[in-house]
Every structure is written in C-alpha cells, then in structure tokens.
Design an enzyme around this catalytic site. Structure first.
Site, PDB file in Angstrom:
ATOM      1  N   LYS A  11       1.601  10.928   0.274  1.00  0.00           N
ATOM      2  CA  LYS A  11       2.842  10.396  -0.286  1.00  0.00           C
ATOM      3  C   LYS A  11       3.488  11.353  -1.306  1.00  0.00           C
ATOM      4  O   LYS A  11       2.846  12.307  -1.768  1.00  0.00           O
ATOM      5  CB  LYS A  11       2.544   9.049  -0.950  1.00  0.00           C
ATOM      6  N   TYR A  51       8.057   0.607   6.662  1.00  0.00           N
ATOM      7  CA  TYR A  51       7.383  -0.433   5.872  1.00  0.00           C
ATOM      8  C   TYR A  51       8.005  -1.820   6.090  1.00  0.00           C
ATOM      9  O   TYR A  51       7.906  -2.673   5.211  1.00  0.00           O
ATOM     10  CB  TYR A  51       7.421  -0.065   4.392  1.00  0.00           C
ATOM     11  N   ASN A 114       0.461   5.761  -5.091  1.00  0.00           N
ATOM     12  CA  ASN A 114      -0.985   5.793  -4.837  1.00  0.00           C
ATOM     13  C   ASN A 114      -1.408   6.826  -3.798  1.00  0.00           C
ATOM     14  O   ASN A 114      -2.436   6.687  -3.148  1.00  0.00           O
ATOM     15  CB  ASN A 114      -1.502   4.388  -4.527  1.00  0.00           C
ATOM     16  N   HIS A 117      -1.169   6.798   2.447  1.00  0.00           N
ATOM     17  CA  HIS A 117      -1.046   5.617   3.306  1.00  0.00           C
ATOM     18  C   HIS A 117      -2.041   5.775   4.441  1.00  0.00           C
ATOM     19  O   HIS A 117      -2.252   6.885   4.930  1.00  0.00           O
ATOM     20  CB  HIS A 117       0.364   5.515   3.907  1.00  0.00           C
ATOM     21  N   GLU A 128       2.385   3.039  14.201  1.00  0.00           N
ATOM     22  CA  GLU A 128       2.706   4.029  13.164  1.00  0.00           C
ATOM     23  C   GLU A 128       2.619   5.460  13.697  1.00  0.00           C
ATOM     24  O   GLU A 128       3.428   6.310  13.313  1.00  0.00           O
ATOM     25  CB  GLU A 128       1.782   3.818  11.962  1.00  0.00           C
TER      26      GLU A 128
HETATM   27  P1  DAT Z   1      -2.078  -0.193   1.417  1.00  0.00           P
HETATM   28  O1  DAT Z   1      -1.201   1.026   1.228  1.00  0.00           O
HETATM   29  O2  DAT Z   1      -3.388  -0.059   0.684  1.00  0.00           O
HETATM   30  O3  DAT Z   1      -2.252  -0.563   2.860  1.00  0.00           O
HETATM   31  P2  DAT Z   1      -0.228  -2.449   1.232  1.00  0.00           P
HETATM   32  O4  DAT Z   1      -0.045  -2.296   2.704  1.00  0.00           O
HETATM   33  O5  DAT Z   1      -0.572  -3.795   0.703  1.00  0.00           O
HETATM   34  O6  DAT Z   1      -1.347  -1.418   0.691  1.00  0.00           O
HETATM   35  O7  DAT Z   1       1.085  -1.977   0.469  1.00  0.00           O
HETATM   36  C1  DAT Z   1       1.814  -0.853   0.924  1.00  0.00           C
HETATM   37  C2  DAT Z   1       2.226  -0.021  -0.262  1.00  0.00           C
HETATM   38  O8  DAT Z   1       3.139  -0.791  -1.066  1.00  0.00           O
HETATM   39  C3  DAT Z   1       1.091   0.346  -1.220  1.00  0.00           C
HETATM   40  O9  DAT Z   1       0.365   1.480  -0.804  1.00  0.00           O
HETATM   41  C4  DAT Z   1       1.847   0.597  -2.491  1.00  0.00           C
HETATM   42  C5  DAT Z   1       2.947  -0.457  -2.440  1.00  0.00           C
HETATM   43  N1  DAT Z   1       2.517  -1.653  -3.186  1.00  0.00           N
HETATM   44  C6  DAT Z   1       1.632  -2.582  -2.771  1.00  0.00           C
HETATM   45  N2  DAT Z   1       1.458  -3.547  -3.706  1.00  0.00           N
HETATM   46  C7  DAT Z   1       2.265  -3.200  -4.751  1.00  0.00           C
HETATM   47  C8  DAT Z   1       2.539  -3.754  -6.020  1.00  0.00           C
HETATM   48  N3  DAT Z   1       1.952  -4.888  -6.419  1.00  0.00           N
HETATM   49  N4  DAT Z   1       3.429  -3.111  -6.815  1.00  0.00           N
HETATM   50  C9  DAT Z   1       4.039  -1.968  -6.428  1.00  0.00           C
HETATM   51  N5  DAT Z   1       3.827  -1.386  -5.224  1.00  0.00           N
HETATM   52  C10 DAT Z   1       2.947  -1.981  -4.404  1.00  0.00           C
HETATM   53 MG    MG Z   2      -0.898  -1.238   4.266  1.00  0.00          MG
END
Ligand code: DAT
Ligand code: MG
Length: 140
Positions: A11, A51, A114, A117, A128
């Site tokens: 990212k 997304y 973070n 992905h 994807e």
């Molecule tokens: P992951 O990337 O671990 O699969 P996810 O699919 O739940 O997690 O969410 C996608 C992305 O969205 C994640 O990498 C970062 C962002 N995200 C998730 N929860 C968030 C939050 N509470 N606040 C801000 N960004 C968030």
């Molecule tokens: Mg995810």
C-alpha cells in the site's frame, strides 16, 4: 494443502517509505513466490471499485483516498495454502493487534495505513487477481 494464488497489494504508506523489498522478503521467507508484480497508481474511483465490499463502512472514503494517494505495488503470490499463509505473514488489520514478526507489526502506521492488502478467500482471490492482471501476465 493445494497450491493457491492470492492477490497482494503493497500500500501507499509502504511504497512511500521504500519498503517494497523488505516486504517482499517476508513473503519469500514464508515460501510465497511472487509470480506477477507491477507498480501502478490507482485513481480514487478504481480504489473504490476494488474495495466495493466496504462501501457502506464509515472509513470507505478515507480508504479510497489513501489507496490513491501514492503508487502501490500489486502482486500475485503463489504457494501451498497461499491465501491463509499470506494473511498470517501480514498480521492483524490493526497493527496494535498484529503478532510479532508480521508485516503489519513491523511496518504499519495505523489501522488505515497498514502497509499491505491480502485476499481473504479463494473467491476474493480470483476476483482480485483478475481485477489487476490479465492471464498473459501470470507466469507460473
Ligand atoms: P484487511 O485489510 O485486514 O482484510 P478489512 O478487509 O476489514 O481488513 O479492511 C480493509 C481495509 O480497510 C483495511 O486494511 C484498512 C481499512 N480499515 C479497516 N478497518 C478500518 C478502521 N476501523 N478504520 C480505518 N480504516 C480501516
Ligand atoms: Mg479484507
């Protein structure tokens, strides 16, 4: 376990800090093979399409803007149980909860920024991978 392919993204927070090589080393050390890789700069609209499953979440706008803020490296990782293995190497979504030695523990800045992905199921991996790569770009 079967050989699988999964979609990974390094990212913007990580490409900006020049961490692509260090993150790729983590994948390779875990036995994941990088079978396709390219550096692209998403538009906010493209990030939003990728997304789409999170469209109703409060952080969606912020997520799309972040993903379009700098180039990303999109890649296909291959190996035994690659989908789950990649999730393990990545660590928990929130770096505060990520295990020692994981990419997010070592490099992530926050739950939003973070660093990586990874696809979360065979169905999302298939969708994807085809979102970013054509069949011709996938070298086994
Ligand atoms: P992951 O990337 O671990 O699969 P996810 O699919 O739940 O997690 O969410 C996608 C992305 O969205 C994640 O990498 C970062 C962002 N995200 C998730 N929860 C968030 C939050 N509470 N606040 C801000 N960004 C968030
Ligand atoms: Mg995810």
């Amino acid at each position: 376990m079967a050989i699988e392919r999964t979609l990974s993204i390094i990212k913007p927070d990580a490409t900006k800090r020049n961490l692509t090589g260090k993150i790729n080393a983590k994948f390779e050390e875990a036995g994941l093979r990088i079978v396709a890789q390219k550096r692209i700069h998403l538009t906010p609209k493209q990030a939003g399409q990728f997304y789409a499953e999170h469209a109703e979440r409060g952080f969606y706008g912020e997520l799309c803007e972040f993903m379009a803020s700098e180039p990303v490296v999109v890649q296909v990782l291959e190996g035994e149980g690659a989908i789950l293995k990649n999730r393990e190497v990545m660590g928990a979504t929130n770096p505060a909860n990520a295990a020692e030695g994981t990419i997010r523990k070592e490099f992530a800045l926050s739950v939003g920024e973070n660093s990586v992905h990874g696809s979360d199921s065979p169905e999302s991996a298939a969708r994807e991978i085809s979102f970013y790569f054509s069949g011709l770009e996938l070298v086994g």
